[in-house]
Design a protein around this motif. Structure first.
Motif, PDB file in Angstrom:
ATOM      1  N   TYR A 190       0.818  -1.141   0.273  1.00 22.45           N
ATOM      2  CA  TYR A 190       0.025  -0.440  -0.258  1.00 22.45           C
ATOM      3  C   TYR A 190       0.747   1.243   0.168  1.00 22.45           C
ATOM      4  O   TYR A 190       1.852   1.566   0.757  1.00 22.45           O
ATOM      5  N   LEU A 191       0.764   2.444  -0.852  1.00 16.62           N
ATOM      6  CA  LEU A 191       0.619   3.671  -1.044  1.00 16.62           C
ATOM      7  C   LEU A 191       0.369   4.390  -0.656  1.00 16.62           C
ATOM      8  O   LEU A 191      -0.818   4.726  -0.734  1.00 16.62           O
ATOM      9  N   VAL A 192       0.604   4.547   0.472  1.00 21.98           N
ATOM     10  CA  VAL A 192      -0.376   5.828   2.082  1.00 21.98           C
ATOM     11  C   VAL A 192       0.505   6.770   2.254  1.00 21.98           C
ATOM     12  O   VAL A 192       1.576   7.407   2.651  1.00 21.98           O
ATOM     13  N   PRO A 193      -0.573   8.130   1.696  1.00 21.68           N
ATOM     14  CA  PRO A 193      -0.330   9.352   1.576  1.00 21.68           C
ATOM     15  C   PRO A 193       0.033   9.687   3.276  1.00 21.68           C
ATOM     16  O   PRO A 193      -1.421   9.721   3.876  1.00 21.68           O
ATOM     17  N   THR A 194       0.343  10.963   3.807  1.00 21.76           N
ATOM     18  CA  THR A 194       0.328  11.397   5.306  1.00 21.76           C
ATOM     19  C   THR A 194       0.332  12.951   4.937  1.00 21.76           C
ATOM     20  O   THR A 194       1.010  13.155   3.861  1.00 21.76           O
ATOM     21  N   PRO A 195       0.557  13.345   6.156  1.00 21.90           N
ATOM     22  CA  PRO A 195      -0.403  15.007   5.961  1.00 21.90           C
ATOM     23  C   PRO A 195       0.948  15.891   5.216  1.00 21.90           C
ATOM     24  O   PRO A 195       1.791  14.871   6.646  1.00 21.90           O
ATOM     25  N   ALA A 235      -6.741   6.452   4.817  1.00 22.48           N
ATOM     26  CA  ALA A 235      -4.884   5.886   5.304  1.00 22.48           C
ATOM     27  C   ALA A 235      -4.396   5.805   7.000  1.00 22.48           C
ATOM     28  O   ALA A 235      -4.329   4.416   6.928  1.00 22.48           O
ATOM     29  N   LYS A 236      -5.842   6.490   7.457  1.00 21.48           N
ATOM     30  CA  LYS A 236      -5.844   5.603   9.554  1.00 21.48           C
ATOM     31  C   LYS A 236      -5.583   3.945   8.840  1.00 21.48           C
ATOM     32  O   LYS A 236      -4.945   3.052  10.208  1.00 21.48           O
ATOM     33  N   ARG A 237      -6.664   3.476   8.383  1.00 20.42           N
ATOM     34  CA  ARG A 237      -7.021   2.217   8.619  1.00 20.42           C
ATOM     35  C   ARG A 237      -5.776   1.050   8.006  1.00 20.42           C
ATOM     36  O   ARG A 237      -5.878   0.058   8.656  1.00 20.42           O
ATOM     37  N   GLU A 247       2.095   8.352  16.503  1.00 17.60           N
ATOM     38  CA  GLU A 247       1.379   8.668  17.412  1.00 17.60           C
ATOM     39  C   GLU A 247       0.638   9.684  18.057  1.00 17.60           C
ATOM     40  O   GLU A 247      -0.117   9.485  18.096  1.00 17.60           O
ATOM     41  N   LYS A 248       0.988  10.464  16.954  1.00 17.83           N
ATOM     42  CA  LYS A 248      -0.206  11.579  17.049  1.00 17.83           C
ATOM     43  C   LYS A 248      -1.950  11.424  16.560  1.00 17.83           C
ATOM     44  O   LYS A 248      -2.812  11.301  17.050  1.00 17.83           O
ATOM     45  N   ILE A 249      -1.709  10.036  15.804  1.00 21.25           N
ATOM     46  CA  ILE A 249      -3.111   9.880  14.973  1.00 21.25           C
ATOM     47  C   ILE A 249      -3.197   8.705  15.358  1.00 21.25           C
ATOM     48  O   ILE A 249      -4.704   7.971  15.307  1.00 21.25           O
ATOM     49  N   GLY A 250      -2.883   8.390  16.289  1.00 22.25           N
ATOM     50  CA  GLY A 250      -3.092   7.249  16.809  1.00 22.25           C
ATOM     51  C   GLY A 250      -2.703   5.509  16.585  1.00 22.25           C
ATOM     52  O   GLY A 250      -3.918   4.634  16.270  1.00 22.25           O
ATOM     53  N   GLY A 300       3.446 -12.791   1.978  1.00 20.37           N
ATOM     54  CA  GLY A 300       1.960 -12.763   2.756  1.00 20.37           C
ATOM     55  C   GLY A 300       1.818 -11.374   3.508  1.00 20.37           C
ATOM     56  O   GLY A 300       0.876 -10.990   4.189  1.00 20.37           O
ATOM     57  N   ALA A 301       2.849 -11.373   3.693  1.00 26.86           N
ATOM     58  CA  ALA A 301       2.913  -9.665   4.716  1.00 26.86           C
ATOM     59  C   ALA A 301       2.135  -8.441   3.990  1.00 26.86           C
ATOM     60  O   ALA A 301       2.430  -8.212   1.877  1.00 26.86           O
ATOM     61  N   VAL A 302       1.971  -7.704   4.241  1.00 27.33           N
ATOM     62  CA  VAL A 302       1.217  -6.503   4.289  1.00 27.33           C
ATOM     63  C   VAL A 302       1.676  -5.358   4.364  1.00 27.33           C
ATOM     64  O   VAL A 302       1.915  -5.051   6.101  1.00 27.33           O
ATOM     65  N   ILE A 303       2.304  -4.605   3.747  1.00 29.54           N
ATOM     66  CA  ILE A 303       3.466  -3.189   3.809  1.00 29.54           C
ATOM     67  C   ILE A 303       3.044  -2.190   3.698  1.00 29.54           C
ATOM     68  O   ILE A 303       1.618  -2.102   2.351  1.00 29.54           O
ATOM     69  N   ALA A 304       2.648  -1.250   4.581  1.00 31.38           N
ATOM     70  CA  ALA A 304       2.259   0.085   3.966  1.00 31.38           C
ATOM     71  C   ALA A 304       3.602   1.154   3.928  1.00 31.38           C
ATOM     72  O   ALA A 304       4.112   1.528   4.526  1.00 31.38           O
ATOM     73  N   GLU A 305       3.751   1.240   2.777  1.00 28.73           N
ATOM     74  CA  GLU A 305       4.763   2.677   2.213  1.00 28.73           C
ATOM     75  C   GLU A 305       4.670   3.666   2.368  1.00 28.73           C
ATOM     76  O   GLU A 305       3.470   4.484   1.523  1.00 28.73           O
ATOM     77  N   ILE A 306       4.804   4.661   3.322  1.00 26.59           N
ATOM     78  CA  ILE A 306       5.141   6.192   3.652  1.00 26.59           C
ATOM     79  C   ILE A 306       6.061   6.740   3.172  1.00 26.59           C
ATOM     80  O   ILE A 306       7.468   7.339   3.025  1.00 26.59           O
TER      81      ILE A 306
END
Length: 286
Positions: free
Chosen positions: A15-20, A31-33, A54-57, A84-90
């Protein structure tokens, strides 16, 4: 050719996940999910990302993935996803792959037939573009430019002639020098926008001619990260269609398809692809 469905396969995914880019309210629910559900989060700086998460829980295992270890780390992450691993890249902030080494991991995942799932979200250059006052179609994004004036100049010469809005990033301690270099190439009345601290409390847009904006920062110390946008060149230039058609013919003779040749020459000379197509076929009919 490859076809790949982002959602059809179970098991490992990237997953390619944008952050603020500043304001934490810009994180999306999706994105949080994804960040919460992923097995691992690959990030440029585990300390920076750890503070954000940590700030977004969000609590999850962080993996270091940055420009200095990306080529060595990518095969390891691909192997984890194959198991089988799910990886989110930020990124540290904003959209993955944009001015970060994420594309190396994306290429490796594609080569291994691992689904790559992009999420929409915050991007500094797109945020600056829509508020710049310049035409947003088309535009050219350059990321961070080289630091040396001699290496910057070819880029600035290209921007000076471009019929599209030009965009690049710059840090506060290099901004004044870079604007001075830019001012040596652009006409003094060419309009630019300097956007700083986007989405943060000190967000600001400085708009004016290159000479005005350069003078402003000579008198006011630059603070924060900057997005610089240059208005398109709107000067009327006589177009030698016969010469461009000849260049298309040379590419076609060299083995390129007519469609690709027209597209390449149109882009190189900042002319309409459709107009060049019409001119080329009119010449052939004659």
């Amino acid at each position: 050719m490859k076809r790949q469905s982002s959602y059809a396969a179970d098991g490992g995914k990237l997953y390619l996940v944008p952050t603020p880019i500043g304001n934490l309210e810009d994180i999306t629910l999706r994105a949080k999910r994804i960040l919460s559900e992923a097995d691992y989060i690959a990030c440029e700086d585990t300390r920076t990302s750890g503070i954000l998460l940590e700030k977004i829980g969000v609590k999850n295992r962080l993996l270091s993935f940055h420009k200095y270890n990306s080529k060595q780390k990518a095969p390891e992450l691909v192997e984890m996803m194959q198991q089988g691993a799910v990886i989110a890249e930020i990124s540290d902030a904003g959209m993955p792959v944009i001015s970060d080494p994420g594309y190396i991991l994306v290429q490796a995942a594609i080569a291994a037939d691992i689904p790559v799932v992009p999420l929409p979200g915050a991007s500094a250059f797109a945020t600056a573009l829509i508020a710049s006052g310049f035409d947003a179609q088309p535009f050219t994004y350059y990321g961070f430019l080289p630091r040396k004036a001699s290496e910057q100049r070819p880029y600035f010469e290209q921007m000076a002639q471009a019929r599209a809005t030009s965009i690049f990033y710059e840090s506060p301690h290099r901004l004044t020098k870079t604007l001075n270099n830019l001012a040596q190439v652009l006409p003094a009345d060419r309009q630019i926008t300097a956007a700083r601290e986007l989405t943060k409390i000190h967000e600001e847009f400085i708009r004016g001619s290159i000479s005005e904006v350069t003078q402003y920062f000579a008198e006011n110390q630059p603070r924060g990260e900057f997005v610089i946008l240059i208005s398109p060149n709107t000067e009327t230039v006589a177009i030698n269609w016969a010469d461009l058609c000849q260049q298309v013919d040379e590419l076609v003779t060299g083995g390129m398809s007519k469609k690709d040749a027209i597209k390449q020459i149109a882009k190189a000379h900042a002319v309409s692809k459709n107009e060049l197509y019409d001119a080329y076929h009119q010449q052939k009919e004659q």
